[in-house]
Design an enzyme around this catalytic site. Structure first.
Site, PDB file in Angstrom:
ATOM      1  N   LYS A  90       0.798  -1.223   0.000  1.00 29.33           N
ATOM      2  CA  LYS A  90       0.000   0.000   0.000  1.00 29.33           C
ATOM      3  C   LYS A  90       0.837   1.282   0.000  1.00 29.33           C
ATOM      4  CE  LYS A  90      -4.311  -1.542   2.082  1.00 29.33           C
ATOM      5  NZ  LYS A  90      -5.273  -1.257   3.148  1.00 29.33           N
ATOM      6  N   GLY A 154      -1.104   2.833   7.739  1.00 27.19           N
ATOM      7  CA  GLY A 154      -1.930   3.196   6.591  1.00 27.19           C
ATOM      8  C   GLY A 154      -3.418   3.266   6.912  1.00 27.19           C
ATOM      9  N   GLY A 277     -14.335  -5.722  11.178  1.00 23.38           N
ATOM     10  CA  GLY A 277     -14.039  -4.915   9.992  1.00 23.38           C
ATOM     11  C   GLY A 277     -14.674  -5.355   8.693  1.00 23.38           C
TER      12      GLY A 277
HETATM   13  P1  NAP Z   1       0.547  -0.782   9.104  1.00 26.01           P
HETATM   14  O1  NAP Z   1       0.636   0.352   8.132  1.00 26.01           O
HETATM   15  O2  NAP Z   1       1.629  -1.777   9.159  1.00 26.01           O
HETATM   16  O3  NAP Z   1       0.382  -0.120  10.569  1.00 26.01           O
HETATM   17  C1  NAP Z   1       0.329  -0.879  11.713  1.00 26.01           C
HETATM   18  C2  NAP Z   1       0.107   0.010  12.947  1.00 26.01           C
HETATM   19  O4  NAP Z   1      -0.157  -0.850  14.033  1.00 26.01           O
HETATM   20  C3  NAP Z   1       1.295   0.867  13.334  1.00 26.01           C
HETATM   21  O5  NAP Z   1       0.826   2.087  13.815  1.00 26.01           O
HETATM   22  C4  NAP Z   1       1.959   0.055  14.454  1.00 26.01           C
HETATM   23  O6  NAP Z   1       2.570   0.848  15.471  1.00 26.01           O
HETATM   24  C5  NAP Z   1       0.767  -0.620  15.085  1.00 26.01           C
HETATM   25  N1  NAP Z   1       1.132  -1.910  15.706  1.00 26.01           N
HETATM   26  C6  NAP Z   1       1.707  -2.971  15.101  1.00 26.01           C
HETATM   27  N2  NAP Z   1       1.877  -3.967  15.990  1.00 26.01           N
HETATM   28  C7  NAP Z   1       1.415  -3.511  17.183  1.00 26.01           C
HETATM   29  C8  NAP Z   1       1.340  -4.069  18.492  1.00 26.01           C
HETATM   30  N3  NAP Z   1       1.734  -5.321  18.751  1.00 26.01           N
HETATM   31  N4  NAP Z   1       0.814  -3.311  19.486  1.00 26.01           N
HETATM   32  C9  NAP Z   1       0.382  -2.050  19.237  1.00 26.01           C
HETATM   33  N5  NAP Z   1       0.436  -1.476  18.018  1.00 26.01           N
HETATM   34  C10 NAP Z   1       0.938  -2.191  17.006  1.00 26.01           C
HETATM   35  O7  NAP Z   1      -0.810  -1.608   8.880  1.00 26.01           O
HETATM   36  P2  NAP Z   1      -2.164  -1.121   8.194  1.00 26.01           P
HETATM   37  O8  NAP Z   1      -2.085  -1.326   6.725  1.00 26.01           O
HETATM   38  O9  NAP Z   1      -2.516   0.225   8.721  1.00 26.01           O
HETATM   39  O10 NAP Z   1      -3.195  -2.217   8.722  1.00 26.01           O
HETATM   40  C11 NAP Z   1      -3.612  -2.229  10.082  1.00 26.01           C
HETATM   41  C12 NAP Z   1      -4.824  -3.133  10.245  1.00 26.01           C
HETATM   42  O11 NAP Z   1      -5.946  -2.617   9.549  1.00 26.01           O
HETATM   43  C13 NAP Z   1      -4.617  -4.548   9.716  1.00 26.01           C
HETATM   44  O12 NAP Z   1      -4.984  -5.436  10.708  1.00 26.01           O
HETATM   45  C14 NAP Z   1      -5.569  -4.674   8.543  1.00 26.01           C
HETATM   46  O13 NAP Z   1      -6.116  -5.975   8.485  1.00 26.01           O
HETATM   47  C15 NAP Z   1      -6.633  -3.675   8.908  1.00 26.01           C
HETATM   48  N6  NAP Z   1      -7.333  -3.132   7.718  1.00 26.01           N
HETATM   49  C16 NAP Z   1      -8.646  -3.465   7.539  1.00 26.01           C
HETATM   50  C17 NAP Z   1      -9.336  -2.964   6.454  1.00 26.01           C
HETATM   51  C18 NAP Z   1     -10.777  -3.337   6.268  1.00 26.01           C
HETATM   52  O14 NAP Z   1     -11.322  -3.090   5.173  1.00 26.01           O
HETATM   53  N7  NAP Z   1     -11.451  -3.864   7.252  1.00 26.01           N
HETATM   54  C19 NAP Z   1      -8.709  -2.109   5.542  1.00 26.01           C
HETATM   55  C20 NAP Z   1      -7.372  -1.781   5.763  1.00 26.01           C
HETATM   56  C21 NAP Z   1      -6.697  -2.301   6.851  1.00 26.01           C
HETATM   57  P3  NAP Z   1       4.087   1.417  15.351  1.00 26.01           P
HETATM   58  O15 NAP Z   1       3.990   2.670  14.558  1.00 26.01           O
HETATM   59  O16 NAP Z   1       4.497   1.632  16.755  1.00 26.01           O
HETATM   60  O17 NAP Z   1       4.869   0.353  14.650  1.00 26.01           O
END
Ligand code: NAP
Length: 306
Positions: A90, A154, A277
């Protein structure tokens, strides 16, 4: 003579894309990810294509980060309509696109690509998908809510920007790496200068990932959103334990791996309303369909397919 329909394979690779993915109807849409096996998008998008009598298929493509550039060149040549992007593309995809919309620029992440005359255009439908999901799940608009977003990646940036654009009452960003949450809050500051009076708590705030901070904020927000991957893996805890939640809050978990994610279970235990979600997935997918085909998506058919 009626042509025999050949259903697309469960997962394709770059090698398949190079060969042109010869099935009937042709694959002209898909999702690129690594891993991608878990994606629910094909069932939802294929149901929509069928309902709208659009003679093409949507498939999963396992594309690793070092294959993305070549995969993009191939979808240009193969006359694809577009693709969705999921983990880990992404953010890195941005520099490979011909244009991106304002949402993508602000969020720094793209989840929908439309191919037009050999050019790739990037969009992000996660924020608007989230907003529609919240309205559907809790019958309330973001503008009337005090929201706490967990995460600053993201998905969190898309959600936070949407809350800001819809002039939500209050926005709190909680992130493990505090500075990243702080940067996200700072980037949205201009949306929160208006006069919504809320007493002693600030309208926009980043907080550390700490129990005491959660406890205080839960008493001062209406909606808590998990936009971290905590809960994706079996055995994961809830990002906020049940004892820190309260019956007045609504909980939205962007994770949809199971109906009762750890966060949803914790919310229910605390007497709060909660949703996973799946509704965000549905609405971001419907918005993607509308970008690709410039027509209304058959939402109920897509919902049923999920
Ligand atoms: P990403 O860009 O990798 O961001 C992950 C975030 O989570 C970062 O802020 C990270 O914090 C934090 N994090 C990771 N591990 C953690 C932990 N053990 N404890 C606390 N915080 C933690 O991921 P993303 O693309 O935003 O996706 C995040 C989630 O959204 C995923 O689970 C995805 O399945 C979901 N999602 C769902 C939809 C939907 O349509 N339902 C759409 C998009 C995404 P740091 O900055 O400290 O590393």
């Amino acid at each position: 003579m009626k042509k025999k329909r050949i259903v697309a394979k469960s997962v394709y690779t770059l090698a398949d894309l190079k060969k042109g993915v010869e099935v009937d109807p042709p694959v002209r849409l898909g999702v690129f990810g690594d891993p991608v096996e878990h994606s629910f998008s094909p069932q939802m998008q294929n149901a929509a294509l069928k309902q709208c009598k659009i003679d093409m298929q949507y498939a999963r493509f396992h594309i690793s980060p070092n294959e993305l550039r070549e995969a993009f060149d191939l979808i240009r040549k193969l006359d694809f309509v577009g693709v969705n992007l999921t983990i880990p593309h992404k953010i890195s995809a941005l520099e490979l696109l011909d244009s991106v919309d304002d949402n993508v620029k602000r969020i720094g992440a793209v989840n929908v690509i439309k191919v037009e005359s050999g050019k790739l255009h990037g969009f992000n439908t996660d924020g608007r998908g989230f907003s529609r999901a919240v309205r559907e799940e809790f019958s309330v608009d973001l503008r009337d809510l005090r929201v706490m977003v967990l995460g600053a990646g993201g998905a969190a940036r898309a959600i936070a920007l949407q809350c800001a654009k819809e002039n939500c009452e209050r926005l709190v960003i909680a992130n493990g790496t505090f500075e990243k949450g702080q940067r996200l809050a700072d980037s949205l500051r201009n949306f929160f200068e208006g006069p919504k009076v809320l007493g002693p708590v600030p309208r926009l705030q980043a907080i550390p990932w700490e129990e005491r901070a959660f406890q205080f904020q839960v008493a001062n927000v209406d909606l808590v959103v998990n936009a971290t991957p905590v809960g994706l893996n079996r055995g994961d805890p809830s990002p906020i334990p049940s004892r820190l939640l309260a019956p007045h809050v609504m909980v939205y978990d962007t994770i949809y791996a199971e109906k009762r994610t750890p966060f949803v279970s914790a919310a229910i235990e605390a007497g709060a309303r909660a949703a996973n979600g799946l509704s965000m997935l549905l609405h971001q997918g419907a918005l993607a369909f509308e970008i690709w085909f410039r027509r209304e998506a058959p939402l109920e058919v897509m919902r049923k397919a999920l």
